[in-house]
Design an enzyme around this catalytic site. Structure first.
Site, mmCIF file in Angstrom:
data_model
loop_
_atom_site.group_PDB
_atom_site.id
_atom_site.type_symbol
_atom_site.label_atom_id
_atom_site.label_comp_id
_atom_site.label_asym_id
_atom_site.label_seq_id
_atom_site.Cartn_x
_atom_site.Cartn_y
_atom_site.Cartn_z
ATOM 1 N N GLY A 107 5.123 -1.053 2.761
ATOM 2 C CA GLY A 107 4.283 0.123 2.523
ATOM 3 C C GLY A 107 5.064 1.420 2.444
ATOM 4 O O GLY A 107 6.129 1.578 3.049
ATOM 5 N N HIS B 2 0.815 -1.221 0.000
ATOM 6 C CA HIS B 2 0.000 0.000 0.000
ATOM 7 C C HIS B 2 0.846 1.267 0.000
ATOM 8 O O HIS B 2 1.901 1.342 0.625
ATOM 9 C CB HIS B 2 -0.936 0.002 1.198
ATOM 10 C CG HIS B 2 -0.222 -0.076 2.519
ATOM 11 N ND1 HIS B 2 0.261 1.024 3.181
ATOM 12 C CD2 HIS B 2 0.096 -1.137 3.297
ATOM 13 C CE1 HIS B 2 0.833 0.658 4.314
ATOM 14 N NE2 HIS B 2 0.750 -0.656 4.413
ATOM 15 N N ASP B 3 0.378 2.240 -0.751
ATOM 16 C CA ASP B 3 0.932 3.602 -0.775
ATOM 17 C C ASP B 3 2.320 3.701 -1.397
ATOM 18 O O ASP B 3 2.977 4.732 -1.282
ATOM 19 C CB ASP B 3 0.965 4.217 0.641
ATOM 20 C CG ASP B 3 -0.403 4.235 1.288
ATOM 21 O OD1 ASP B 3 -1.296 4.916 0.752
ATOM 22 O OD2 ASP B 3 -0.599 3.554 2.309
#
Length: 261
Positions: free
Chosen positions: A141, A123-124
């Site tokens: 992440g 994520h991200d």
């Protein structure tokens, strides 16, 4: 869906936007709020969950899992997305997660990247253009990857780290600090810089003078033995005559995590 070719066994949500010339293979699932650009090919047994936008002329091979929920306990179901650019090759069993509300809301992949089998992008993460991620390479992440980065097999990057443009991460290297542009990192417990990626730079048209300036910058930070403040002063002197070293210095100045040293 225009002239898209969708296998009879595939399941495509009615709200998905499918471009011209798209191919979707057997037993693939395309969920709601997914957009797939013209000419993109999706192999068999893939899953693509939204909100996800995939650009033009990508090739996603079988069993890839694209746009899944972020693997973050703080994720509370907020609307977050994955954005993938154009002409990427995404091989078998690659997993790419959407962003989180607290991390900017989006995972982004640029253009012309090769993500080989079993790559994981969490994520991200923000991935640039023209990168190669070899088999089983992994980003935690919030990782930022510059353009033209190569990650060798089984390499891993700690959360919130940044990898500068043209860096080369060696096989099995575990990186827990920022890696400035142009560096070569080798595996030894945690990945440590072991010079600059001179061969890669030559292949991309860097001439001898540019490479020599980058080598001087590397020596100032990693071999001179002084403090990082001393190294920054020396980098500023070299950067006065080298845009590449200016990029090197700017990368260091923007950092919030320690450098990998």
């Amino acid at each position: 869906m225009g002239d898209a070719s969708v296998h009879a066994s595939a399941v495509v949500d009615p709200s998905a936007r499918i471009g011209s010339g798209v191919e979707i293979g057997a037993f693939t699932i395309v969920g709601a709020d997914v957009e797939i650009g013209d000419g993109t090919r999706i192999g068999p047994h893939c899953s693509i969950h939204g909100p996800t936008r995939i650009g033009r002329d990508n090739h996603v091979h079988g069993h890839a899992a694209i746009g899944g929920d972020p693997q973050d306990k703080k994720y509370g179901g907020e609307r977050v997305e994955l954005v993938i650019g154009d002409r990427n090759v995404i091989r078998e069993f690659v997993t790419i997660n959407r962003g989180t509300g607290g991390g900017g809301g989006a995972t982004r992949i640029g253009d012309d990247n090769w993500l080989l089998a079993y790559t994981h992008i969490a994520h991200d993460c923000q991935v640039g253009n023209h990168c190669v991620f070899s088999n089983n390479s992994t980003l935690a992440g919030h990782v930022e990857i510059g353009d033209w980065v190569i990650m060798s097999g089984f390499a891993g990057i700690h959360q919130f780290c940044r990898i500068g443009a043209h860096a080369f991460i060696g096989m099995g290297a575990l990186v827990n600090g920022d890696v400035p542009p142009y560096l070569l990192v080798a595996s030894e417990d945690y990945g440590r810089p072991r010079g600059i990626n001179s061969e890669g730079l030559k292949r991309r048209g860097f001439d001898a003078d540019r490479i020599a300036a980058i080598k001087r910058a590397y020596r100032a930070v990693y071999l001179a033995g002084g403090s990082l403040a001393d190294a920054r002063q020396r980098l500023a002197e070299i950067a006065a005559e080298s845009g590449d070293v200016r990029e090197f210095l700017d990368f260091i100045e923007r950092g919030e995590r320690p450098l990998a040293r």
